[in-house]
Scaffold this motif. Sequence first.
Motif, PDB file in Angstrom:
ATOM      1  N   ASN A 117       0.935  -1.129  -0.276  1.00  0.00           N
ATOM      2  CA  ASN A 117       0.512   0.270  -0.354  1.00  0.00           C
ATOM      3  C   ASN A 117       0.659   0.830   0.152  1.00  0.00           C
ATOM      4  O   ASN A 117       0.778   2.609   0.690  1.00  0.00           O
ATOM      5  CB  ASN A 117      -0.566   0.144   1.374  1.00  0.00           C
ATOM      6  N   ALA A 118       1.842   1.293  -0.811  1.00  0.00           N
ATOM      7  CA  ALA A 118       2.477   2.664  -1.346  1.00  0.00           C
ATOM      8  C   ALA A 118       3.693   2.409   0.213  1.00  0.00           C
ATOM      9  O   ALA A 118       3.913   3.723   0.602  1.00  0.00           O
ATOM     10  CB  ALA A 118       2.121   3.777  -1.761  1.00  0.00           C
ATOM     11  N   GLN A 119       3.281   1.918   1.647  1.00  0.00           N
ATOM     12  CA  GLN A 119       4.530   2.331   2.626  1.00  0.00           C
ATOM     13  C   GLN A 119       5.043   1.077   3.276  1.00  0.00           C
ATOM     14  O   GLN A 119       4.886  -0.323   2.320  1.00  0.00           O
ATOM     15  CB  GLN A 119       3.709   1.489   3.551  1.00  0.00           C
ATOM     16  N   LEU A 120       6.654   1.194   3.613  1.00  0.00           N
ATOM     17  CA  LEU A 120       7.387   0.466   4.050  1.00  0.00           C
ATOM     18  C   LEU A 120       7.269   0.406   5.345  1.00  0.00           C
ATOM     19  O   LEU A 120       6.660   1.287   6.501  1.00  0.00           O
ATOM     20  CB  LEU A 120       8.592   0.957   3.620  1.00  0.00           C
ATOM     21  N   LYS A 121       7.340  -0.789   6.191  1.00  0.00           N
ATOM     22  CA  LYS A 121       7.365  -0.703   7.369  1.00  0.00           C
ATOM     23  C   LYS A 121       8.763  -1.650   8.076  1.00  0.00           C
ATOM     24  O   LYS A 121       8.175  -3.007   8.197  1.00  0.00           O
ATOM     25  CB  LYS A 121       5.780  -1.371   7.862  1.00  0.00           C
ATOM     26  N   GLN A 122       9.219  -1.132   8.533  1.00  0.00           N
ATOM     27  CA  GLN A 122      10.783  -1.665   8.550  1.00  0.00           C
ATOM     28  C   GLN A 122      11.048  -1.799  10.256  1.00  0.00           C
ATOM     29  O   GLN A 122      11.826  -0.959  10.226  1.00  0.00           O
ATOM     30  CB  GLN A 122      11.683  -1.454   7.735  1.00  0.00           C
ATOM     31  N   TYR A 123      10.454  -2.239  10.355  1.00  0.00           N
ATOM     32  CA  TYR A 123      10.047  -2.850  12.626  1.00  0.00           C
ATOM     33  C   TYR A 123       9.204  -4.050  12.483  1.00  0.00           C
ATOM     34  O   TYR A 123       8.749  -5.067  11.258  1.00  0.00           O
ATOM     35  CB  TYR A 123       8.917  -1.880  13.265  1.00  0.00           C
ATOM     36  N   VAL A 124       9.494  -4.245  13.524  1.00  0.00           N
ATOM     37  CA  VAL A 124       9.833  -6.071  14.054  1.00  0.00           C
ATOM     38  C   VAL A 124       8.354  -6.158  14.087  1.00  0.00           C
ATOM     39  O   VAL A 124       7.532  -7.824  13.527  1.00  0.00           O
ATOM     40  CB  VAL A 124       9.943  -6.650  15.253  1.00  0.00           C
ATOM     41  N   ALA A 125       7.702  -6.064  14.418  1.00  0.00           N
ATOM     42  CA  ALA A 125       5.602  -5.696  14.634  1.00  0.00           C
ATOM     43  C   ALA A 125       4.970  -6.094  13.389  1.00  0.00           C
ATOM     44  O   ALA A 125       4.787  -7.482  13.050  1.00  0.00           O
ATOM     45  CB  ALA A 125       4.959  -5.248  15.529  1.00  0.00           C
TER      46      ALA A 125
ATOM     47  N   MET B  40       0.311  -0.885  15.887  1.00  0.00           N
ATOM     48  CA  MET B  40       1.478  -1.884  16.102  1.00  0.00           C
ATOM     49  C   MET B  40       2.756  -0.774  16.072  1.00  0.00           C
ATOM     50  O   MET B  40       3.084   0.046  15.369  1.00  0.00           O
ATOM     51  CB  MET B  40       2.150  -2.561  14.912  1.00  0.00           C
ATOM     52  N   PRO B  41       2.672  -0.003  17.997  1.00  0.00           N
ATOM     53  CA  PRO B  41       3.436   0.807  18.045  1.00  0.00           C
ATOM     54  C   PRO B  41       4.832   0.902  17.608  1.00  0.00           C
ATOM     55  O   PRO B  41       5.445  -0.483  17.766  1.00  0.00           O
ATOM     56  CB  PRO B  41       3.131   1.107  19.852  1.00  0.00           C
ATOM     57  N   VAL B  42       5.342   1.466  17.860  1.00  0.00           N
ATOM     58  CA  VAL B  42       6.826   2.195  16.897  1.00  0.00           C
ATOM     59  C   VAL B  42       7.705   2.084  18.679  1.00  0.00           C
ATOM     60  O   VAL B  42       7.786   3.272  19.215  1.00  0.00           O
ATOM     61  CB  VAL B  42       7.651   2.702  15.811  1.00  0.00           C
ATOM     62  N   GLN B  43       8.333   1.365  18.946  1.00  0.00           N
ATOM     63  CA  GLN B  43       9.400   1.570  20.191  1.00  0.00           C
ATOM     64  C   GLN B  43      10.810   1.979  19.934  1.00  0.00           C
ATOM     65  O   GLN B  43      11.706   1.444  19.097  1.00  0.00           O
ATOM     66  CB  GLN B  43       9.243   0.641  21.033  1.00  0.00           C
ATOM     67  N   VAL B  44      10.991   2.933  20.882  1.00  0.00           N
ATOM     68  CA  VAL B  44      12.888   3.210  20.442  1.00  0.00           C
ATOM     69  C   VAL B  44      13.208   2.958  21.902  1.00  0.00           C
ATOM     70  O   VAL B  44      12.417   3.599  22.800  1.00  0.00           O
ATOM     71  CB  VAL B  44      12.815   4.843  20.008  1.00  0.00           C
ATOM     72  N   LYS B  45      13.949   2.176  22.229  1.00  0.00           N
ATOM     73  CA  LYS B  45      14.885   1.415  22.920  1.00  0.00           C
ATOM     74  C   LYS B  45      15.742   2.381  23.355  1.00  0.00           C
ATOM     75  O   LYS B  45      17.034   1.606  24.155  1.00  0.00           O
ATOM     76  CB  LYS B  45      15.418  -0.117  22.644  1.00  0.00           C
ATOM     77  N   THR B  46      15.075   3.370  23.747  1.00  0.00           N
ATOM     78  CA  THR B  46      16.244   4.439  24.409  1.00  0.00           C
ATOM     79  C   THR B  46      15.912   4.903  26.158  1.00  0.00           C
ATOM     80  O   THR B  46      14.989   5.092  26.169  1.00  0.00           O
ATOM     81  CB  THR B  46      16.456   6.098  23.479  1.00  0.00           C
TER      82      THR B  46
END
Length: 380
Positions: free
Chosen positions: A282-290, A315-321
Amino acid sequence: MSDSTSLLVIGAGLAGYMFAKEWRKLDKTTSLTIITNDHGDYYSKPLLSTALKNNKTANSLPINNAAEMAEQLDAKIIINCEVTAIDAINKMVKADDDWHGYEQLVLAVGSTPIHLMLKGDAVERVHSINDLKAYSKFRAHLQPNAKVIIVGSGLVGCEFANDLILSGYQVDVVSLDNQPLHRLAPPLVGRSVEQSLADKGVVWHFNEVVKAVDLVPNGLAVVCESGLELVGQNVLSAIGIKPEVALAKAAGLTVSRGIVVDSYMQTSDPNIFALGDCVELNAQLKQYVAPLLHAGRCLAKTIAGEKTECIYPVMPVQVKTTLCPVVVVPPVEKNVVWQIEGDLPNIKALCYDENKRLHGFALSGACVRERMQLVNELSI
């Protein structure tokens, strides 16, 4: 020499292995072959950016080796083998000098780091980490108490800065952007990360364009167009990744930014599917694990005979800071407005349309505790 298999997977990263695991639960007997250009170790790539603080090395990160995965999956796994061509008409792939037939093919070829166009005599010493092999090389060059210069202040750059500063290294971050997480979160959320990491010693340099990396007597000099020059012992480029599309494009598959798939993860060839970092849906890149895990489960059902559409949940994106945790659900809609409350580093940013309907959120610090409540609101 050639052989044939019912299902062939190219790629043994998290996408390839997780799909294979899910599919094997549903189909115990069909033949499976996986071809990978690395050692085929099973590990979680997101853990690379937290490995130092968690006392993990490149050797301790893998959960299973290729032989163990082959036994678990009842599969033939061909390691250290580069797939160079796909013959979609005859349903075969060329790997090194051999041809392998298939009935259905899954491309889990991942992504490749975006490389800076740099000058200087030390460009080859710039590290880009997108897999275990690259991480192992980085760690081999990392000396105790070294100064690491990170180029890029996106998710990966921030996570490595967090991990390195907490592990006793000196860290400078150089970025073209004017704040951390510029493309992912509203300014105050980025500022929360900036402040929290700066309090621990990270030095930020924003609005800078790196033009060269040179070898100097006490390490490597990162030279910017503004005249800023930083000297450290290691340089890590974290300016992003791009889908690996060359193999698919050469095979005649439809590609854009990524390998274009429909909602069943099917490419423009009915016998070839794709998932993971290489995919555009759908014209999107989802380069995360979930999204990868969700797509893998859906595709496993489809190939096992139960056609299942991949419709992503929230699907929330978690930034591991860990110095300043961040959770983001980026809005898809364009005509939205951010409403922000709180004080650094505890920011709650909610994204609404003109009808006051929630389309996304970004949370930092203590506000990340509200993630599930907001996910539920988005899911209604």
